[in-house]
Design an enzyme around this catalytic site. Sequence first.
Site, PDB file in Angstrom:
ATOM      1  CB  CYS A 232     -23.011  47.196 -22.597  1.00 47.21           C
ATOM      2  SG  CYS A 232     -21.295  47.503 -23.029  1.00 47.21           S
TER       3      CYS A 232
ATOM      4  CB  CYS B  85     -18.593  39.772 -23.423  1.00 56.11           C
ATOM      5  SG  CYS B  85     -18.787  40.815 -24.863  1.00 56.11           S
TER       6      CYS B  85
ATOM      7  CG  HIS C 216     -17.380  48.979 -21.183  1.00 58.10           C
ATOM      8  ND1 HIS C 216     -17.301  47.661 -21.555  1.00 58.10           N
ATOM      9  CD2 HIS C 216     -16.149  49.509 -21.374  1.00 58.10           C
ATOM     10  CE1 HIS C 216     -16.066  47.407 -21.970  1.00 58.10           C
ATOM     11  NE2 HIS C 216     -15.348  48.513 -21.865  1.00 58.10           N
TER      12      HIS C 216
ATOM     13  CD  GLU D 168     -12.190  50.228 -22.278  1.00 56.57           C
ATOM     14  OE1 GLU D 168     -11.014  50.452 -21.959  1.00 56.57           O
ATOM     15  OE2 GLU D 168     -12.698  49.097 -22.301  1.00 56.57           O
TER      16      GLU D 168
ATOM     17  CG  ASP E 210     -15.755  41.837 -21.391  1.00 55.97           C
ATOM     18  OD1 ASP E 210     -16.694  41.687 -22.190  1.00 55.97           O
ATOM     19  OD2 ASP E 210     -15.301  42.961 -21.096  1.00 55.97           O
ATOM     20  CB  SER E 211     -14.739  42.188 -25.794  1.00 61.97           C
ATOM     21  OG  SER E 211     -15.406  43.142 -24.993  1.00 61.97           O
TER      22      SER E 211
HETATM   23  N1  DGL Z   1     -18.045  43.669 -23.530  1.00 59.85           N
HETATM   24  C1  DGL Z   1     -18.915  44.287 -24.502  1.00 59.85           C
HETATM   25  C2  DGL Z   1     -20.371  43.980 -24.120  1.00 59.85           C
HETATM   26  O1  DGL Z   1     -20.709  43.756 -22.976  1.00 59.85           O
HETATM   27  C3  DGL Z   1     -18.699  45.783 -24.589  1.00 59.85           C
HETATM   28  C4  DGL Z   1     -17.373  46.156 -25.220  1.00 59.85           C
HETATM   29  C5  DGL Z   1     -17.222  45.632 -26.626  1.00 59.85           C
HETATM   30  O2  DGL Z   1     -17.889  46.144 -27.549  1.00 59.85           O
HETATM   31  O3  DGL Z   1     -16.418  44.724 -26.793  1.00 59.85           O
HETATM   32  O4  DGL Z   1     -21.209  43.963 -24.988  1.00 59.85           O
END
Ligand code: DGL
Length: 272
Positions: A187, A76, A189, A155, A13-14
């Site tokens: 997403c 992600c 999060h 976060e 993931d990011s």
């Molecule tokens: N992991 C990203 C997503 O699911 C969310 C956080 C980001 O913008 O990197 O789209």
Amino acid sequence: MKHDHQAPLGVFDSGLGGLTVVRELRKVLGHEDIVYLGDTARVPYGTRSASTVVRYAMGCANHLVAHGVKAIIVACNTVSAVALERLRVDLDLPVLGVIEPGARAAASATRVFKVGVLATAGTTSSGAYVRAIAACSTRVETIGQAAPLLVPLAEEGWTTGEVPRLAARRYLEPLACAGVDVIILGCTHYPLLFDVIQEEARAMIGNHVEIIDSAHAVASEVAGFLESRDLLREDSALGTTRLLVTDLPKSFEQTASRFLGSPVDSAEQIDL
Ligand code: DGL
């Protein structure tokens, strides 16, 4: 290439948000070893161009391949939206994303044929959910809504009270006006804000509204996929979770355990 079923699963993931997917994978695939890579030095991806996200995603995936993983789960949504095809073409192992499972669950849940998707700006503008839902049913209309503020709120652990409530209400308004009865949390999060999003959505749309946590839909699809390919780990011992990050945030442990839903003691810092 034939992959060893005893090898670990690679998840990336990011940042740490993808641990919400690991949490769900753990529930259904308790015996699998997981190597998780969070690109914490370059998060967020959701505000970046598609070409940048593709480049970052290739770096993450190649690093996991070097760990000998048997399959990669792109936790992600933004990467799944803009880079999945490229990863599938370039890598010689199965690559599973998070968009299709959530899209399938939503398309079969809607009774009024209108689905709302809360996601990052990158995912929303890619049109990936619109295409994935249309591939399930051409009758279903998809309304995307970028909800960028929900990422920093998750976060920060700011998941209850007036601030997330007002943000959720603002983002849900266009979906409520469009008359959706299903909302995908598109997403990594957003599952942390599930309760507040559900309460607000019920207040605006009605108690029948269904909120789809794509992490949950992903985990059952991954389990089915591994079984069908004879890739399940044959071991009665519980699997391990190894965490790799590209930067160590100060509050790493608290943030990571919030996303994972259980304590996290350490992570290894790597360079991509
Ligand atoms: N992991 C990203 C997503 O699911 C969310 C956080 C980001 O913008 O990197 O789209």
